[in-house]
Design an enzyme around this catalytic site. Structure first.
Site, short mmCIF file in Angstrom:
data_model
loop_
_atom_site.label_atom_id
_atom_site.label_comp_id
_atom_site.label_asym_id
_atom_site.label_seq_id
_atom_site.Cartn_x
_atom_site.Cartn_y
_atom_site.Cartn_z
N CYS A 36 40.75 55.80 23.16
CA CYS A 36 41.22 54.92 22.21
C CYS A 36 40.55 53.68 22.46
O CYS A 36 41.06 53.02 23.41
CB CYS A 36 42.50 54.97 21.99
SG CYS A 36 42.82 53.88 20.38
N CYS A 51 47.79 43.09 9.03
CA CYS A 51 48.58 44.14 8.55
C CYS A 51 49.88 43.74 9.44
O CYS A 51 50.01 43.72 10.50
CB CYS A 51 48.11 45.42 8.99
SG CYS A 51 46.61 45.94 8.50
N CYS A 105 51.51 45.79 12.27
CA CYS A 105 50.74 46.00 13.62
C CYS A 105 50.74 44.79 14.63
O CYS A 105 50.81 43.63 14.05
CB CYS A 105 49.15 46.48 13.04
SG CYS A 105 48.15 46.55 14.34
N CYS A 115 49.87 53.74 18.24
CA CYS A 115 49.14 53.33 17.29
C CYS A 115 49.91 52.00 16.89
O CYS A 115 51.11 51.92 16.58
CB CYS A 115 49.05 54.20 15.89
SG CYS A 115 48.73 55.78 16.22
N1 SAH Z 1 41.46 48.37 12.26
C1 SAH Z 1 41.29 49.86 12.06
C2 SAH Z 1 41.60 50.43 13.56
C3 SAH Z 1 42.96 50.32 13.91
S1 SAH Z 1 43.35 52.24 14.13
C4 SAH Z 1 42.13 50.36 11.22
O1 SAH Z 1 43.15 49.72 10.67
O2 SAH Z 1 42.11 51.60 11.03
C5 SAH Z 1 45.12 51.79 14.60
C6 SAH Z 1 45.89 52.84 13.61
O3 SAH Z 1 47.16 52.58 13.78
C7 SAH Z 1 45.78 52.10 12.15
O4 SAH Z 1 45.94 53.26 11.30
C8 SAH Z 1 46.98 51.21 11.86
O5 SAH Z 1 47.05 51.11 10.68
C9 SAH Z 1 48.06 52.06 12.57
N2 SAH Z 1 49.20 51.34 12.92
C10 SAH Z 1 49.15 49.86 12.90
N3 SAH Z 1 50.61 49.65 13.44
C11 SAH Z 1 51.23 50.57 13.60
C12 SAH Z 1 52.79 51.10 14.00
N4 SAH Z 1 53.41 49.82 14.16
N5 SAH Z 1 53.09 52.01 13.74
C13 SAH Z 1 52.21 53.32 13.76
N6 SAH Z 1 50.91 52.96 13.26
C14 SAH Z 1 50.56 51.72 13.24
#
Ligand code: SAH
Length: 341
Positions: A103, A114, A117, A331
């Site tokens: 990753c 977001c 995140c 994630c």
């Molecule tokens: N910016 C891109 C790439 C990051 S992918 C995107 O938003 O897709 C990382 C993934 O993990 C994204 O789907 C994001 O929304 C998710 N994610 C972020 N915070 C998280 C959390 N606390 N728990 C689970 N998933 C999360």
């Protein structure tokens, strides 16, 4: 000094022509960089010393320093990489039954904000170059005996907000004269930068597109994802439909379930309604904890109910097993600084 890993074969050819060197040397150099993954020009033993000196005068090969390496019980490894002061990122290696997945991060920090995140918490610092994204893969691949099979562009940053570097990364990584990772085994994830989804569809690549959707309607999505104020869910689905028409690749959707925020039945029904008839797949992600967010994850029983609603409407759905939670590598848990890690 320019990062040479970011260049494609034709660009290297043109550089060699400008040095009055034969064009075929470009392929040799590309092989050294992307197949043998060398980190210095002196390792290019079939290239003359004179040319190696010229190259090292004009170019550098990104090669991150490993500041920290955390090993999870599930065999995932999180690397804290440094490309110099202020350029700290995290990259995760995961071991699956089918092989290794990496990753990668595309930016130092993130602008998207977001609320659930961790990646934006320390702000946005800068874009990584394609070479710096490739070097994450190469530096880990060199430590492994087995070839990495899958890449997910799901680390820190929004890849479609660093579009050109992300595309160059995919092209060089999948080049037959390089590591030759199949584009079908590469997934690029976005929070929904709609115009760039159209651009990506027109690139002629066969990568999997994943959309961080996380809500069934715009009201809920706006509460947790600032990008929702810019592009509506309807616009996202129009774009993903176009992506499918152009690439014939099924689009994936990520949905992290947050207690009492986006886990209601009506959200599941709205998502199902939007996806009906279009080949797609939903990954439900139990929320990984980010202490600053104040959110709680949806309980397992409710996750199953949400899953059942989607399944009963014939939407292909899985519940993602998060890896690396014990090392904050799951994630949404990746950050750009050591102090915050
Ligand atoms: N910016 C891109 C790439 C990051 S992918 C995107 O938003 O897709 C990382 C993934 O993990 C994204 O789907 C994001 O929304 C998710 N994610 C972020 N915070 C998280 C959390 N606390 N728990 C689970 N998933 C999360």
């Amino acid at each position: 000094m320019q990062d040479i890993l970011s260049l494609n074969l034709i660009e290297i050819e043109n550089i060699l022509i400008s040095f009055n060197e034969p064009k075929y040397r470009a392929k040799q150099i590309f092989n050294w960089l992307h197949k043998n993954m060398v980190t210095s020009f002196d390792e290019m033993t079939n290239i003359s010393k004179k040319l190696r000196d010229i190259l090292s005068y004009k170019f550098y090969i990104p090669n991150p320093e490993v500041l920290e390496e955390l090993h999870s019980k599930d065999e995932s490894v999180k690397y804290l990489f440094s490309y110099g002061e202020d350029t700290l990122i995290e990259t995760v290696l995961m071991k699956n039954s089918y092989g290794y997945t990496i990753c990668v991060s595309t930016q130092v920090g993130c602008k998207m904000g977001c609320t659930f995140c961790a990646s934006h918490l320390a702000g946005f610092k800068k874009n990584l170059t394609a070479g710096e994204i490739l070097a994450q893969v190469y530096s880990i691949q060199k430590k492994l005996k087995q070839k990495i099979s899958n890449i997910v562009i799901m680390g820190i940053g929004e890849p479609l907000d660093n579009y050109e570097a992300s595309i160059r990364f995919i092209k060089n990584l999948s080049n037959a004269d390089g590591l030759n990772i199949s584009q079908r085994n590469i997934t690029i994830s976005t929070c929904g930068v709609v115009p760039r989804i159209y651009d990506l569809a027109n690139e002629g690549l066969s990568v999997t597109l994943a959309i961080s959707i996380h809500a069934g309607d715009d009201i809920v999505r706006k509460k947790i994802m600032p990008i929702a104020n810019k592009y509506s869910i309807e616009e996202i689905f129009q774009a993903t439909k176009y992506y499918f028409e152009k690439t014939k690749r099924r689009v994936s959707y990520e949905y992290a379930l947050i207690k009492d925020v986006n886990d209601g039945k009506e959200q599941a029904n709205k998502i199902a309604k939007n996806l009906r008839g279009t080949p797609s797949h939903i990954n439900l992600i139990p929320l990984n904890s980010v202490s600053e967010s104040g959110y709680e994850g949806t309980a397992g029983k409710q996750i199953k109910e949400f899953y059942n609603i989607l399944q009963s409407q014939n939407i292909s759905t899985t519940i993602r097993i998060s890896k690396g939670q014990d090392i904050n590598a799951a994630c949404g848990q990746l950050r750009r600084s050591k102090e915050l890690a």
